[in-house]
Design an enzyme around this catalytic site. Structure first.
Site, PDB file in Angstrom:
ATOM      1  N   ARG A   1       0.850  -1.189   0.000  1.00  0.00           N
ATOM      2  CA  ARG A   1       0.000   0.000   0.000  1.00  0.00           C
ATOM      3  C   ARG A   1       0.883   1.234   0.000  1.00  0.00           C
ATOM      4  NH1 ARG A   1      -1.934   1.174   4.361  1.00  0.00           N
ATOM      5  NH2 ARG A   1      -1.324  -0.513   5.735  1.00  0.00           N
TER       6      ARG A   1
ATOM      7  N   HIS B   1     -10.861  -1.515  12.133  1.00  0.00           N
ATOM      8  CA  HIS B   1      -9.727  -2.374  11.754  1.00  0.00           C
ATOM      9  C   HIS B   1      -9.533  -3.413  12.864  1.00  0.00           C
ATOM     10  CE1 HIS B   1      -5.174  -2.451  10.536  1.00  0.00           C
ATOM     11  NE2 HIS B   1      -5.851  -3.364   9.898  1.00  0.00           N
TER      12      HIS B   1
ATOM     13  N   LYS C   1      -9.313  -2.040   2.290  1.00  0.00           N
ATOM     14  CA  LYS C   1      -9.043  -0.842   3.094  1.00  0.00           C
ATOM     15  C   LYS C   1      -9.828   0.371   2.572  1.00  0.00           C
ATOM     16  CE  LYS C   1      -5.987  -3.128   5.470  1.00  0.00           C
ATOM     17  NZ  LYS C   1      -6.276  -3.565   6.836  1.00  0.00           N
TER      18      LYS C   1
ATOM     19  N   ARG D   1       2.120 -12.024   0.393  1.00  0.00           N
ATOM     20  CA  ARG D   1       0.778 -12.305   0.928  1.00  0.00           C
ATOM     21  C   ARG D   1       0.238 -13.643   0.468  1.00  0.00           C
ATOM     22  NH1 ARG D   1      -1.822  -8.144   4.163  1.00  0.00           N
ATOM     23  NH2 ARG D   1      -0.360  -6.424   4.111  1.00  0.00           N
TER      24      ARG D   1
ATOM     25  N   CYS E   1       1.241  -6.698  14.833  1.00  0.00           N
ATOM     26  CA  CYS E   1       0.999  -6.992  16.252  1.00  0.00           C
ATOM     27  C   CYS E   1       0.268  -8.325  16.422  1.00  0.00           C
ATOM     28  CB  CYS E   1       0.217  -5.872  16.906  1.00  0.00           C
ATOM     29  SG  CYS E   1       1.175  -4.364  17.109  1.00  0.00           S
TER      30      CYS E   1
ATOM     31  N   ASP F   1      -9.345  -9.063  10.136  1.00  0.00           N
ATOM     32  CA  ASP F   1      -8.818  -7.734   9.786  1.00  0.00           C
ATOM     33  C   ASP F   1      -9.833  -6.601   9.919  1.00  0.00           C
ATOM     34  OD1 ASP F   1      -6.623  -6.148   8.883  1.00  0.00           O
ATOM     35  OD2 ASP F   1      -7.525  -6.035   6.890  1.00  0.00           O
TER      36      ASP F   1
ATOM     37  N   SER G   1      -0.629  -2.864  12.505  1.00  0.00           N
ATOM     38  CA  SER G   1       0.063  -3.882  11.706  1.00  0.00           C
ATOM     39  C   SER G   1       1.229  -4.464  12.509  1.00  0.00           C
ATOM     40  CB  SER G   1       0.610  -3.258  10.434  1.00  0.00           C
ATOM     41  OG  SER G   1      -0.442  -2.694   9.724  1.00  0.00           O
TER      42      SER G   1
ATOM     43  N   TYR H   1      -1.633  -3.990  -6.806  1.00  0.00           N
ATOM     44  CA  TYR H   1      -1.354  -4.814  -5.623  1.00  0.00           C
ATOM     45  C   TYR H   1      -2.220  -4.489  -4.408  1.00  0.00           C
ATOM     46  CZ  TYR H   1       1.477  -7.745  -2.547  1.00  0.00           C
ATOM     47  OH  TYR H   1       1.905  -8.736  -1.698  1.00  0.00           O
TER      48      TYR H   1
ATOM     49  N   THR I   1      -3.931 -11.598  12.981  1.00  0.00           N
ATOM     50  CA  THR I   1      -4.361 -12.866  12.384  1.00  0.00           C
ATOM     51  C   THR I   1      -4.060 -14.022  13.340  1.00  0.00           C
ATOM     52  OG1 THR I   1      -3.991 -11.928  10.205  1.00  0.00           O
ATOM     53  CG2 THR I   1      -4.175 -14.308  10.304  1.00  0.00           C
TER      54      THR I   1
HETATM   55  C1  OXD Z   1      -2.827  -3.844   6.814  1.00  0.00           C
HETATM   56  C2  OXD Z   1      -3.365  -5.021   6.097  1.00  0.00           C
HETATM   57  O1  OXD Z   1      -1.934  -3.178   6.293  1.00  0.00           O
HETATM   58  O2  OXD Z   1      -4.254  -5.692   6.643  1.00  0.00           O
HETATM   59  O3  OXD Z   1      -3.330  -3.564   7.911  1.00  0.00           O
HETATM   60  O4  OXD Z   1      -2.918  -5.295   4.982  1.00  0.00           O
HETATM   61 MN    MN Z   2      -5.133  -4.698   8.309  1.00  0.00          MN
END
Ligand code: OXD
Ligand code: MN
Length: 598
Positions: free
Chosen positions: A69, A238, A218, A376, A262, A285, A260, A209, A265
């Site tokens: 991103r 989030h 997002k 990913r 932390c 997420d 992110s 991407y 998932t």
């Molecule tokens: C993030 C994602 O960047 O879930 O939080 O990809």
């Molecule tokens: Mn995320």
């Protein structure tokens, strides 16, 4: 053919702007998915993995200039700059539209324009919302198949005049008839990911991407949805959603926001170490929450798949994720083994030879990682062995607790319960994580990431805090309890004090028992901390000293943190809700008094 007139008009408008060779309305079928993957195989962007080892799975390599991103090119184009806030890049909507129209003019020449009707959330759920993404990328079509619900059912649900969020995406490289296409077309020099919160539109140009291109995630489910949620009185967050069941068979649903890196998932798919407790996954997420007529806050996972970071995922850290990836997967920018399977750092011992994410030979002696750090996996959530059976329940699941957490070596205790919703909102507003370089936890090196929404809040963060405060004024008797957790405290030698992963179930158990009114807590200046012996530590080799470290009130540390929070708040001018200013004053006062007594 389309009975939705506004949709048909919009498609025609974008078609004449982008000038594609042809237009396809996606139906979400397996056949369509296979067609997309075949196009990617033909172009060389995808490779089929070994069918015996990883059935029906693909490895895709993106252009090395298009791997993540791009926050610096992500815009919120609200009427005024103040509405976007200092947490966003702002551009005037008309100026941005003019720039985008220039870029999109003819940008799909030589390509197919795919139209993806998709639902964020189970089709027909009162918490779900619909979007339509136009794209010229087969990779985006295939990924949207996995990450959202695509096709006829969505159009049916939309009817003749249903609301949808228009999302326009192009890789940004037209093909003139004699041109040869690049393997991964993209246009990073002219990249824009632009959101229009007033008109609820998304326009994305130049990247193929992840969050730049899969616009349901997002862009829609957080940035535009957060603006919709403010207007309509709900929450777009989030957050992971998990189902926790105790040995007696009672279940509670918990949502949790973490920045992110932390372990969101991992927590969503955790395998408890304490006997007879069970965690199941609803989402990893994003979480949309609305009040239902019974007064409780219900949540859905608006996504249908996981777009997870591969490096760091292994049988030790997250066996349920690994088992989800055994088949029917798209891997992007991971390494390929000599027998046609995938590998990434953190999966296990490195093989003697690999092809790295850029397509080059790699051995353990190489200086660069074999997989890109933001490599990913894209996989259907239904494939997760820990998926909760009600994850697609139309009414959502009732949330009993909300967790906020960050990565903090000091100051923030293992778990802290807010006295009420306002203090919980205060906890969310001060969430921070140490940058990895700040392993010693020096306070100045913190990055504030309120509610883990810093890159994803579609409007002024201070207005978002006010929205949280206002949400707490509704249905007061049924609000979820809020907790601030921190798995990442370190001792004097820089080692993690809390073992984390499956052991986090012990903290979840305390939270569960607080909801049930069974576990005890002590009131402290910073919030309600577990009373001695109220966290189940049986079988865990944790010294008194470690436990004290995890649960102490670091008065001096907090007092040093207060001016940093004040500075952070003042970066939002006078917009910070008075309730949060008041929480900060009350905390300061309590800490000063406690220091005097000590
Ligand atoms: C993030 C994602 O960047 O879930 O939080 O990809
Ligand atoms: Mn995320």
């Amino acid at each position: 053919m389309l009975k939705h007139e506004r949709l048909a008009d919009w498609l025609e408008e974008i078609r004449s702007l982008c000038e594609p060779d042809s237009l396809v309305i996606c139906n979400g079928s397996t056949e369509e998915y296979n067609q997309m993957m075949n196009l990617l195989l033909k172009s060389g962007a995808a490779r089929k993995l070994n069918e015996t080892k990883r059935p029906n799975s693909y490895l895709v390599r993106s252009d090395p200039a298009d791997v993540a991103r791009v926050e610096s090119r992500t815009y919120i184009c609200s009427e005024s700059e103040g509405e976007a806030g200092p947490n966003n890049n702002w551009e005037d909507p008309e100026t941005m539209k003019a720039t985008l129209h220039g870029l999109f003019k003819g940008c799909m020449r030589g390509r197919v324009m795919y139209v993806i009707p998709f639902s964020m959330g189970p089709v027909g759920s009162p918490i779900a919302h619909i979007g339509v993404e136009i794209t010229d990328s087969p990779y985006v079509v295939a990924s949207m198949h996995i990450m959202t619900r695509v096709g006829e059912k969505v159009l049916e649900n939309l009817g003749r005049d249903g609301e949808f969020v228009p999302c326009v995406h192009s890789v940004g490289i037209p093909l003139e008839s004699e041109d040869e296409d690049s393997i991964w077309p993209c246009n990073p020099e002219n990249l824009y990911v632009a959101h229009f919160p007033e008109t609820k539109e998304i326009w994305s140009f130049g990247s193929g991407y992840g969050g730049n291109a899969l616009l349901g995630k997002k862009c829609f489910a957080l940035r535009i949805a957060s603006a919709m949620a403010k207007e309509q009185g709900w929450l777009a967050e989030h957050m992971l959603i998990l189902k926790l069941t105790n040995p007696e068979g009672t279940s509670r649903y918990i949502a949790g926001a973490f920045p992110s890196a932390c372990g969101k998932t991992n927590l969503a798919m955790l395998i408890p170490t304490i006997p007879d407790w069970k965690v199941e996954t609803v989402g990893d997420d994003i979480c949309w929450m609305k009040f239902r007529p019974d007064g409780r806050l219900y949540a859905i996972n608006p996504e249908a798949g996981f777009f997870g970071v591969a490096p760091g995922t292994g049988m030790e850290s997250n066996p349920n994720a690994m088992r989800s990836l055994e088949k029917d997967c798209i891997f992007t920018n991971v390494a390929e083994t000599d027998d046609g399977d995938v590998w990434w750092e953190g999966m296990g011992p490195a093989p003697a030879h690999l092809i790295d994410w850029k397509g080059n030979d790699w051995t353990p002696k190489s200086n660069e990682p074999a997989a890109h750090p933001n490599a990913r996996f894209t996989v259907s959530a239904a494939q997760c062995p820990a998926i909760a059976e009600e994850w697609e329940e139309l009414s959502g699941v009732p949330i009993s607790a909300i967790l906020f957490g960050g990565r903090r070596a000091t100051v923030v205790p293992l778990v802290n319960e807010a006295r009420d919703w306002v203090q919980g909102t205060f906890f969310g507003s001060i969430v921070s994580s140490e940058k990895t370089a700040a392993a010693d936890g020096k306070i100045g090196e913190l990055r504030r990431d309120p509610m883990a929404m810093l890159p994803f809040c579609g409007y002024n963060m201070a207005d978002y805090w006010s929205h949280w405060i206002n949400m707490g004024k509704k249905n007061k008797d049924f609000l979820p309890k809020i907790f601030y957790v921190n798995w990442f405290r370190k001792d004097g030698e820089g080692n993690f004090v809390w073992p984390g992963f499956g052991e986090n179930s012990r903290v979840l158990k305390w939270i569960f028992d607080r909801i049930e009114g069974k576990a005890s807590a002590i009131e402290t200046p910073i919030g309600n901390l577990p009373s001695p012996n109220s966290i189940d530590l049986e079988g865990l080799n944790l010294s008194e000293r470690d436990l004290d470290n995890l649960l102490k009130v670091e008065i001096d540390g907090w007092l040093e943190e207060i001016p940093l929070i004040r500075d952070y708040y003042s970066s939002y001018g006078n917009k910070v809700p008075k309730e949060l200013e008041n929480e900060l004053n009350v905390l300061t006062e309590k800490l000063r008094r406690a220091k005097k007594v000590a």
